[in-house]
Design a protein around this motif. Structure first.
Motif, PDB file in Angstrom:
ATOM      1  N   MET A   1       0.616  -1.089   0.238  1.00  0.00           N
ATOM      2  CA  MET A   1       0.214   0.383   0.077  1.00  0.00           C
ATOM      3  C   MET A   1       1.045   0.779  -0.295  1.00  0.00           C
ATOM      4  SD  MET A   1      -2.705   1.292   2.735  1.00  0.00           S
ATOM      5  CE  MET A   1      -4.302  -0.378   2.641  1.00  0.00           C
ATOM      6  N   ASN A   2       0.794   2.122  -0.975  1.00  0.00           N
ATOM      7  CA  ASN A   2       1.470   3.464  -0.931  1.00  0.00           C
ATOM      8  C   ASN A   2       1.386   4.000   0.114  1.00  0.00           C
ATOM      9  OD1 ASN A   2       2.585   6.008  -1.879  1.00  0.00           O
ATOM     10  ND2 ASN A   2       2.543   5.266  -4.182  1.00  0.00           N
ATOM     11  N   LYS A   3       1.757   5.342   0.802  1.00  0.00           N
ATOM     12  CA  LYS A   3       1.730   5.716   2.567  1.00  0.00           C
ATOM     13  C   LYS A   3       1.679   6.845   2.067  1.00  0.00           C
ATOM     14  CE  LYS A   3       0.754   2.513   5.731  1.00  0.00           C
ATOM     15  NZ  LYS A   3      -0.342   2.524   6.271  1.00  0.00           N
ATOM     16  N   LYS A   4       2.552   7.128   0.725  1.00  0.00           N
ATOM     17  CA  LYS A   4       2.731   8.544   0.676  1.00  0.00           C
ATOM     18  C   LYS A   4       1.362   9.713  -0.649  1.00  0.00           C
ATOM     19  CE  LYS A   4       6.750  10.416   0.249  1.00  0.00           C
ATOM     20  NZ  LYS A   4       8.361  10.967  -0.327  1.00  0.00           N
ATOM     21  N   LEU A   5       0.383  10.482  -0.332  1.00  0.00           N
ATOM     22  CA  LEU A   5      -0.146  11.004  -0.467  1.00  0.00           C
ATOM     23  C   LEU A   5      -0.543  12.510  -1.316  1.00  0.00           C
ATOM     24  CD1 LEU A   5      -3.334  10.540  -1.683  1.00  0.00           C
ATOM     25  CD2 LEU A   5      -3.670  10.680  -0.397  1.00  0.00           C
ATOM     26  N   HIS A   6      -0.461  13.533  -2.470  1.00  0.00           N
ATOM     27  CA  HIS A   6      -0.399  14.529  -2.500  1.00  0.00           C
ATOM     28  C   HIS A   6      -2.632  15.160  -2.451  1.00  0.00           C
ATOM     29  CE1 HIS A   6       3.620  15.532  -3.965  1.00  0.00           C
ATOM     30  NE2 HIS A   6       3.361  14.398  -4.979  1.00  0.00           N
ATOM     31  N   ILE A   7      -1.913  15.862  -1.343  1.00  0.00           N
ATOM     32  CA  ILE A   7      -4.265  16.518  -1.444  1.00  0.00           C
ATOM     33  C   ILE A   7      -3.391  17.977  -1.522  1.00  0.00           C
ATOM     34  CG2 ILE A   7      -5.749  17.004   0.064  1.00  0.00           C
ATOM     35  CD1 ILE A   7      -5.318  14.812   2.013  1.00  0.00           C
ATOM     36  N   ILE A   8      -4.167  17.770  -2.873  1.00  0.00           N
ATOM     37  CA  ILE A   8      -4.560  19.227  -3.026  1.00  0.00           C
ATOM     38  C   ILE A   8      -6.061  20.075  -3.217  1.00  0.00           C
ATOM     39  CG2 ILE A   8      -4.136  21.125  -5.950  1.00  0.00           C
ATOM     40  CD1 ILE A   8      -3.496  18.457  -7.106  1.00  0.00           C
ATOM     41  N   SER A   9      -5.775  21.181  -2.381  1.00  0.00           N
ATOM     42  CA  SER A   9      -6.805  22.046  -1.622  1.00  0.00           C
ATOM     43  C   SER A   9      -8.039  22.978  -1.904  1.00  0.00           C
ATOM     44  CB  SER A   9      -6.633  21.907   0.066  1.00  0.00           C
ATOM     45  OG  SER A   9      -8.109  22.638   0.752  1.00  0.00           O
ATOM     46  N   PHE A  10      -8.771  23.001  -2.632  1.00  0.00           N
ATOM     47  CA  PHE A  10      -9.099  25.064  -3.197  1.00  0.00           C
ATOM     48  C   PHE A  10      -8.928  26.268  -2.099  1.00  0.00           C
ATOM     49  CE2 PHE A  10     -12.719  22.786  -1.136  1.00  0.00           C
ATOM     50  CZ  PHE A  10     -13.708  23.248  -0.661  1.00  0.00           C
ATOM     51  N   ASP A  11      -9.025  25.356  -0.807  1.00  0.00           N
ATOM     52  CA  ASP A  11      -8.239  26.496  -0.196  1.00  0.00           C
ATOM     53  C   ASP A  11      -7.855  26.055   1.558  1.00  0.00           C
ATOM     54  OD1 ASP A  11      -8.308  29.013   1.691  1.00  0.00           O
ATOM     55  OD2 ASP A  11     -11.127  29.004   1.815  1.00  0.00           O
ATOM     56  N   ILE A  12      -6.901  26.639   2.345  1.00  0.00           N
ATOM     57  CA  ILE A  12      -6.296  26.233   3.286  1.00  0.00           C
ATOM     58  C   ILE A  12      -7.048  25.852   4.758  1.00  0.00           C
ATOM     59  CG2 ILE A  12      -5.159  26.746   5.612  1.00  0.00           C
ATOM     60  CD1 ILE A  12      -3.910  29.536   3.705  1.00  0.00           C
ATOM     61  N   PRO A  13      -7.261  24.698   4.920  1.00  0.00           N
ATOM     62  CA  PRO A  13      -8.462  24.048   5.919  1.00  0.00           C
ATOM     63  C   PRO A  13      -8.233  24.167   6.793  1.00  0.00           C
ATOM     64  CG  PRO A  13      -6.226  21.827   4.626  1.00  0.00           C
ATOM     65  CD  PRO A  13      -6.438  23.703   3.809  1.00  0.00           C
ATOM     66  N   ILE A  24     -12.460  18.393   3.973  1.00  0.00           N
ATOM     67  CA  ILE A  24     -10.804  18.497   3.786  1.00  0.00           C
ATOM     68  C   ILE A  24     -10.036  18.312   4.889  1.00  0.00           C
ATOM     69  CG2 ILE A  24      -9.294  19.080   3.186  1.00  0.00           C
ATOM     70  CD1 ILE A  24     -11.020  20.640   0.986  1.00  0.00           C
ATOM     71  N   TYR A  25     -10.110  19.001   6.427  1.00  0.00           N
ATOM     72  CA  TYR A  25      -9.626  19.321   7.136  1.00  0.00           C
ATOM     73  C   TYR A  25      -9.741  17.914   8.036  1.00  0.00           C
ATOM     74  CZ  TYR A  25      -7.407  19.586  11.880  1.00  0.00           C
ATOM     75  OH  TYR A  25      -6.966  19.778  13.156  1.00  0.00           O
ATOM     76  N   TYR A  26     -11.021  17.434   8.217  1.00  0.00           N
ATOM     77  CA  TYR A  26     -11.105  16.194   9.070  1.00  0.00           C
ATOM     78  C   TYR A  26     -10.606  14.895   7.746  1.00  0.00           C
ATOM     79  CZ  TYR A  26     -12.924  18.284  12.611  1.00  0.00           C
ATOM     80  OH  TYR A  26     -12.756  19.898  13.865  1.00  0.00           O
ATOM     81  N   LYS A  27     -10.899  14.805   6.936  1.00  0.00           N
ATOM     82  CA  LYS A  27      -9.963  14.175   5.673  1.00  0.00           C
ATOM     83  C   LYS A  27      -8.208  13.321   5.850  1.00  0.00           C
ATOM     84  CE  LYS A  27     -12.061  13.805   2.048  1.00  0.00           C
ATOM     85  NZ  LYS A  27     -12.079  15.222   1.387  1.00  0.00           N
ATOM     86  N   VAL A  28      -7.893  14.886   5.956  1.00  0.00           N
ATOM     87  CA  VAL A  28      -6.204  14.937   6.054  1.00  0.00           C
ATOM     88  C   VAL A  28      -5.985  14.031   7.538  1.00  0.00           C
ATOM     89  CG1 VAL A  28      -4.489  16.152   6.902  1.00  0.00           C
ATOM     90  CG2 VAL A  28      -5.840  16.802   4.943  1.00  0.00           C
ATOM     91  N   ALA A  29      -6.796  14.521   8.583  1.00  0.00           N
ATOM     92  CA  ALA A  29      -6.220  14.002  10.129  1.00  0.00           C
ATOM     93  C   ALA A  29      -6.465  12.568  10.243  1.00  0.00           C
ATOM     94  CB  ALA A  29      -7.712  14.981  11.064  1.00  0.00           C
ATOM     95  N   LEU A  40       0.670  18.360   1.673  1.00  0.00           N
ATOM     96  CA  LEU A  40      -0.836  19.359   1.516  1.00  0.00           C
ATOM     97  C   LEU A  40      -0.686  20.749   0.383  1.00  0.00           C
ATOM     98  CD1 LEU A  40      -3.734  19.703   1.995  1.00  0.00           C
ATOM     99  CD2 LEU A  40      -2.570  20.808   4.538  1.00  0.00           C
ATOM    100  N   HIS A  41      -1.378  20.743  -0.352  1.00  0.00           N
ATOM    101  CA  HIS A  41      -0.766  21.200  -1.004  1.00  0.00           C
ATOM    102  C   HIS A  41      -1.745  22.854  -1.149  1.00  0.00           C
ATOM    103  CE1 HIS A  41       2.513  19.328  -4.114  1.00  0.00           C
ATOM    104  NE2 HIS A  41       1.041  18.463  -3.113  1.00  0.00           N
ATOM    105  N   CYS A  42      -1.926  23.748  -0.792  1.00  0.00           N
ATOM    106  CA  CYS A  42      -3.275  24.700  -0.831  1.00  0.00           C
ATOM    107  C   CYS A  42      -3.020  25.877  -1.180  1.00  0.00           C
ATOM    108  CB  CYS A  42      -3.414  25.204   1.044  1.00  0.00           C
ATOM    109  SG  CYS A  42      -3.339  24.145   2.079  1.00  0.00           S
ATOM    110  N   PHE A  43      -4.046  25.940  -1.530  1.00  0.00           N
ATOM    111  CA  PHE A  43      -4.137  27.816  -2.335  1.00  0.00           C
ATOM    112  C   PHE A  43      -4.887  28.898  -1.665  1.00  0.00           C
ATOM    113  CE2 PHE A  43      -4.667  24.868  -6.213  1.00  0.00           C
ATOM    114  CZ  PHE A  43      -3.804  26.021  -6.985  1.00  0.00           C
TER     115      PHE A  43
END
Length: 370
Positions: A1-13, A24-29, A40-43
């Protein structure tokens, strides 16, 4: 299982205090709790960088959302065109790992040839062109109306880019049917949220509550409906609570003694308002996505009265009392304003919500797809 993951968020969560950002925030947590290493990548546009996110993520990148009038002249949707920062692509290429695009907003690079070998997941928070169409119908000012309508047309065309995703992860059953029929490879993934368990108080209280962001046209339409169609007919205490209400709303209820307004309550204050309400009133006239205020009402509040539009495609119909006319709302309010919420009622909520809307379970679903 790949443990590393990029998440691109449309705003700062952070802080997680509105709709999609809560998801998004509780998904990240939850993903971090499963052992995921999150980049995490945030606009950035209305919010400041948040150190709290660094506790959950291996790396956090911030990108300016360049909102200029020239971006409106593109064939691309404005919400996409303003999130095409070249540094984002550079950072994705520097650290090969699967990518979770949060919302169609962030999908500018979804079909980029340099990302061809990356596994790509798209979380859809709404059917965006339908969402903007409803915003167009709800808005009264002409310039925003024109923007919403134009954006709706652009989003409908741009949505085809989803064919480049490995998986689409809609937030509601209704949206899952739509995306599955158009693109296949679709898996329903309920909303992530701040509730680890049901926290409902037994017994009764004397007021009904509407809560939500009061700067959003959809919520203002619902509040206006409740004031003009319901609470002109009954004098049960009614509290409206939320962020940034317009001045016209403040004036509208100023001389109505049984209606009160709580402006910009913090999270703790809002939780107490929900818990202590006898009834949470949560109608909507916009059948898009899954409204997180519905979940907060069900996890923390007693009786929830809503309409079919709110629960359509959510699987939550049996936990609510449904009314589709002012007369039905009034009848339900008058019935449940005095009816005790029992321990058995609480257990019913626990059995359903803590199974179907488990953040841990839904985070493991994402990890399996990687």
């Amino acid at each position: 299982m790949n443990k590393k993951l990029h998440i691109i968020s449309f705003d700062i969560p952070y802080p997680p205090n509105y709709g999609g950002i809560i998801d998004i925030y509780y998904k990240v947590a939850a993903l971090q709790n499963t052992g995921a290493e999150i980049i995490l990548h945030c606009f950035e546009y209305n919010r400041k960088p948040a150190k709290e996110l660094e506790k959950l993520c291996e790396k956090v990148f911030y990108y300016n959302r360049r909102k200029t009038i020239l971006k409106q002249l593109s064939f691309l949707p404005f919400i996409v065109k303003t999130r095409n920062h070249p540094e984002l692509l550079k950072n994705l290429l520097a650290d090969p790992a699967p990518i979770l695009f949060e919302g169609l907003h962030t999908c500018y690079f979804l079909n980029h040839p340099k990302l061809r070998d990356y596994k790509k997941l798209v979380r859809t928070h709404n059917i965006e062109h339908e969402y903007y169409h409803y915003l167009w119908k709800s808005e009264k000012e002409q310039i925003p109306r024109f923007y919403y309508l134009l954006e709706s047309f652009k989003l409908k065309f741009f949505e085809r880019r989803l064919k480049h995703a490995d998986y689409i992860l809609p937030i509601s059953i209704q949206d899952t049917d739509y995306f599955s029929n158009k693109y296949g490879k679709t898996i329903s993934l309920p909303a992530f949220h701040p509730f680890s368990k049901v926290s409902i108080l037994k017994g009764t209280n004397e007021y009904a509550l509407f809560h939500g962001n009061l700067s959003v046209a959809e919520n203002l339409k619902s509040v206006t409906y409740l004031i003009e169609q319901i609470f002109t007919e009954i004098t049960i205490p009614f509290i409206i609570a939320g962020k940034n209400p317009p001045e016209w709303l403040v004036k509208k209820i100023k001389n109505i003694p049984h209606i009160s307004l709580v402006i910009n309550p913090n999270a703790e204050e809002m939780d107490k308002l929900v818990q202590n309400a006898q009834i949470c009133l949560i109608p909507t006239f916009q059948p898009t996505g899954l409204k997180l205020k519905l979940l907060s009402s069900l996890f923390g509040g007693r009786h929830c009265i809503t309409n079919s539009t709110m629960v359509q495609g959510t699987g939550l119909e049996d936990l609510c009392h449904i009314g589709n006319s002012p007369e039905e709302f009034i009848r339900l309010i008058q019935k449940y304003i005095r009816e005790k919420f029992t321990q058995e009622d609480i257990r019913t909520r626990e059995r359903f919500l803590e199974e179907q809307f488990s953040n841990e379970k839904n985070a493991r679903t994402i990890m399996k797809l990687l």
